[in-house]
Scaffold this motif. Structure first.
Motif, mmCIF file in Angstrom:
data_model
loop_
_atom_site.group_PDB
_atom_site.id
_atom_site.type_symbol
_atom_site.label_atom_id
_atom_site.label_comp_id
_atom_site.label_asym_id
_atom_site.label_seq_id
_atom_site.Cartn_x
_atom_site.Cartn_y
_atom_site.Cartn_z
ATOM 1 N N GLY A 1 41.121 40.375 52.790
ATOM 2 C CA GLY A 1 41.370 39.319 51.810
ATOM 3 C C GLY A 1 42.828 39.199 51.433
ATOM 4 N N TYR B 1 33.039 47.866 50.464
ATOM 5 C CA TYR B 1 32.482 46.570 50.862
ATOM 6 C C TYR B 1 30.982 46.703 51.165
ATOM 7 C CZ TYR B 1 37.290 44.822 51.500
ATOM 8 O OH TYR B 1 38.589 44.429 51.316
ATOM 9 N N ASN C 1 43.402 44.978 54.356
ATOM 10 C CA ASN C 1 42.074 44.493 53.972
ATOM 11 C C ASN C 1 41.965 43.029 54.383
ATOM 12 O OD1 ASN C 1 42.219 42.510 51.593
ATOM 13 N ND2 ASN C 1 43.553 44.145 50.840
ATOM 14 N N HIS D 1 41.741 49.430 53.506
ATOM 15 C CA HIS D 1 40.322 49.050 53.511
ATOM 16 C C HIS D 1 40.037 48.577 54.939
ATOM 17 C CE1 HIS D 1 40.463 48.329 48.951
ATOM 18 N NE2 HIS D 1 41.745 48.233 49.263
ATOM 19 N N ILE E 1 35.961 39.438 47.651
ATOM 20 C CA ILE E 1 35.348 40.701 48.051
ATOM 21 C C ILE E 1 33.867 40.499 48.376
ATOM 22 C CG2 ILE E 1 34.765 43.037 47.256
ATOM 23 C CD1 ILE E 1 37.390 42.999 45.618
ATOM 24 N N HIS F 1 49.036 49.433 43.391
ATOM 25 C CA HIS F 1 49.385 48.027 43.098
ATOM 26 C C HIS F 1 50.487 47.999 42.038
ATOM 27 C CE1 HIS F 1 46.603 45.763 45.589
ATOM 28 N NE2 HIS F 1 45.644 46.587 45.224
ATOM 29 N N ARG G 1 38.524 36.766 56.536
ATOM 30 C CA ARG G 1 38.608 35.812 55.417
ATOM 31 C C ARG G 1 39.710 34.783 55.677
ATOM 32 N NH1 ARG G 1 37.659 39.987 51.343
ATOM 33 N NH2 ARG G 1 38.947 38.945 49.780
ATOM 34 N N HIS H 1 42.944 51.444 41.695
ATOM 35 C CA HIS H 1 43.579 50.129 41.800
ATOM 36 C C HIS H 1 43.861 49.700 40.357
ATOM 37 C CE1 HIS H 1 41.736 50.107 45.794
ATOM 38 N NE2 HIS H 1 42.382 49.001 46.085
ATOM 39 N N HIS I 1 46.633 53.814 51.747
ATOM 40 C CA HIS I 1 45.729 52.903 51.014
ATOM 41 C C HIS I 1 45.298 51.804 51.976
ATOM 42 C CE1 HIS I 1 44.988 50.315 47.137
ATOM 43 N NE2 HIS I 1 44.389 49.736 48.180
ATOM 44 N N ALA J 1 49.920 42.842 49.755
ATOM 45 C CA ALA J 1 49.066 42.099 48.819
ATOM 46 C C ALA J 1 49.925 41.227 47.900
ATOM 47 C CB ALA J 1 48.210 43.066 48.003
ATOM 48 N N TYR K 1 43.062 33.603 43.771
ATOM 49 C CA TYR K 1 42.184 34.712 44.177
ATOM 50 C C TYR K 1 41.006 34.865 43.213
ATOM 51 C CZ TYR K 1 41.077 39.557 45.642
ATOM 52 O OH TYR K 1 40.469 40.706 46.086
ATOM 53 N N GLN L 1 46.972 45.320 38.879
ATOM 54 C CA GLN L 1 47.340 44.408 39.976
ATOM 55 C C GLN L 1 47.512 42.978 39.479
ATOM 56 O OE1 GLN L 1 44.458 43.839 43.156
ATOM 57 N NE2 GLN L 1 45.922 42.713 44.418
HETATM 58 O O1 NIG Z 1 43.531 46.354 47.285
HETATM 59 N N1 NIG Z 1 42.393 44.936 44.670
HETATM 60 C C1 NIG Z 1 41.282 45.080 45.124
HETATM 61 N N2 NIG Z 1 40.973 45.392 46.368
HETATM 62 C C2 NIG Z 1 41.699 44.956 47.488
HETATM 63 C C3 NIG Z 1 41.346 43.569 47.841
HETATM 64 C C4 NIG Z 1 40.119 43.540 48.558
HETATM 65 C C5 NIG Z 1 39.676 42.179 48.997
HETATM 66 O O2 NIG Z 1 40.120 41.126 48.501
HETATM 67 O O3 NIG Z 1 38.827 42.215 49.884
HETATM 68 C C6 NIG Z 1 43.164 45.182 47.326
HETATM 69 O O4 NIG Z 1 43.988 44.262 47.276
#
Ligand code: NIG
Ligand code: FE
Length: 404
Positions: A314, A138, A312, A68, A98, A258, A75, A235, A66, A283, A88, A238
């Motif tokens: 973020g 994205y 990712n 991104h 995002i 998540h 960020r 996802h 998993h 995360a 967040y 979460q």
């Molecule tokens: O897996 N949960 C949503 N998507 C991402 C976060 C992506 C971001 O904040 O850019 C995640 O945590």
């Protein structure tokens, strides 16, 4: 070509669970494992090249199921805001989160995205990863989603890594669709067959959350995926309980990911469907989450638990899957053996690759890492750093510094 890899111990994960052979050897033929077992039972292999692994512990190549890892910008400013107490969801509501990565990703040329993604993929590879999932999400328009997925495919061609590409068009609402989420979901369902026909999609994902898409909207995406014969993942749970994991299980999802707010009924649905629970401690840590995923219930009902980086910009700028193993143990109370099975065996299942990857067994691909450690628990024990190891992919040493 046959090769012998001897003088090692092997954490094989054979038989669907953590298992180990001391004083082991591996015989490979071309890209596959032909035989693995105790060294004193090694079959004759005349003419085979012999590699002495010097008493190392061999594990399956790690699988990060998993990520991104294709994105523009970073960020780090948002990180500073979060440290000052802005959460967040509020950052997302102000057009950050995002959406800010979407602006940077749309603006970047494909080669720029590729260079950044390649650097991150090499960091994972150096740390033992030989299989990687990469999500889009994205771009949020056809051209930008395509650009991201093309980068994922290029990484798989250029690096000694198996890359699976996941279409995550339903990640967030793009600004041009403000107030028209259902219309955007329609657009996601139209993008899917176009990208799939270009060979860019191995699976379909969505973000089921109050600040993203509702279960009803996610279901429209899943129906489109089913129409084109593509497996789904989600996802889910979460930030709040939406029972997305139950919905995912109804669609035979490979995984639900998540899961901090997962309920027992969701767990039961996942157990029945064979859906893997992908836990993402990076995360959890970065968001300073306090709600723990229900690890005890997952164990009790026999749901396979995978561990991944969620790399990712973020919520999880995590560049080491091994560090995630450490966090999975310390934060989620997994055992080191469960964490290692989560980044090999169960991660393979979360990508639908369980027939060929995730364990050291005859017939599977010869992807493995020879770690110079005294025991496999060290993989989850050290916090970061660089463990001496040799990464072997498709029965060839991966010379990662020279990889292009
Ligand atoms: O897996 N949960 C949503 N998507 C991402 C976060 C992506 C971001 O904040 O850019 C995640 O945590
Ligand atoms: Fe994610």
């Amino acid at each position: 070509m046959r090769q012998v890899w001897r003088n090692c111990h092997a954490a094989t994960m054979a038989g669907g669970r953590y298992s180990a052979i001391e004083r082991a050897a591996i015989l490979t033929r071309d890209e596959l494992i032909e035989w693995i077992g105790p060294e004193d039972a090694l079959p004759h292999a005349d003419g085979a090249a012999v590699h002495d692994l010097g008493g190392a512990w061999v594990t399956p190549g790690l699988i990060d199921c998993h990520t991104h890892l294709v994105f523009g910008g970073d960020r780090s400013r948002e990180f500073e805001q979060r440290l000052q107490g802005v959460d967040y969801a509020s950052i997302a509501a102000q057009g950050g989160g995002i959406a800010s990565t979407v602006r940077a990703t749309r603006a970047a040329r494909e080669d720029e995205l590729y260079d950044g993604a390649r650097r991150r993929a090499l960091q994972l590879l150096r740390d033992g990863v030989t299989t990687l999932e990469v999500k889009s999400g994205y771009g949020l328009d056809l051209a930008s989603e395509r650009k991201m997925l093309r980068v994922a495919r290029r990484l798989g061609q250029a690096l000694p890594l198996t890359v699976r590409a996941t279409f995550l068009g339903a990640h967030a609402l793009p600004p041009e669709y403000e107030g028209r989420a259902d219309d955007y979901v329609g657009e996601v369902c139209r993008m899917l067959p176009v990208l799939a026909a270009e060979g860019l999609v191995d699976a379909v994902d969505a973000f089921c959350e109050h600040l993203a898409f509702s279960p009803a909207q996610v279901e429209r995406v899943f129906l489109a995926a089913r129409q084109y014969g593509l497996p789904v993942k989600l996802h889910a749970e979460q930030l709040s309980s939406q029972h997305g994991a139950t919905l995912a299980a109804r669609y035979g999802a490979l995984s639900a990911d998540h899961l901090e707010y997962l309920t027992e009924s969701d767990v039961l649905a996942m157990a029945r469907a064979g859906t893997v629970a992908v836990l993402l401690p990076g995360a959890f840590y970065a968001l300073r989450e306090t709600q723990l995923p229900p690890v005890g219930l997952l164990r009790q009902h026999g749901v396979p638990i995978a561990i991944s980086s969620d790399l990712n910009p973020g919520t999880s700028p995590a560049l080491s899957l091994r560090l995630m193993l450490s966090m999975a143990c310390t934060l989620f109370r997994l055992t080191p053996e469960e964490a290692l099975a989560g980044a090999t065996l169960h991660a393979a299942r979360a990508l639908g690759l369980q027939a060929s990857h995730g364990s050291l067994e005859a017939g599977k691909v010869a992807d493995f890492v020879a770690w110079e450690v005294g025991h496999p628990a060290e993989l989850a024990y050290w916090i970061g750093g660089d463990l001496p190891r040799r990464v072997v992919r498709h029965a060839a040493l991966a010379h990662v510094t020279a990889a292009r």
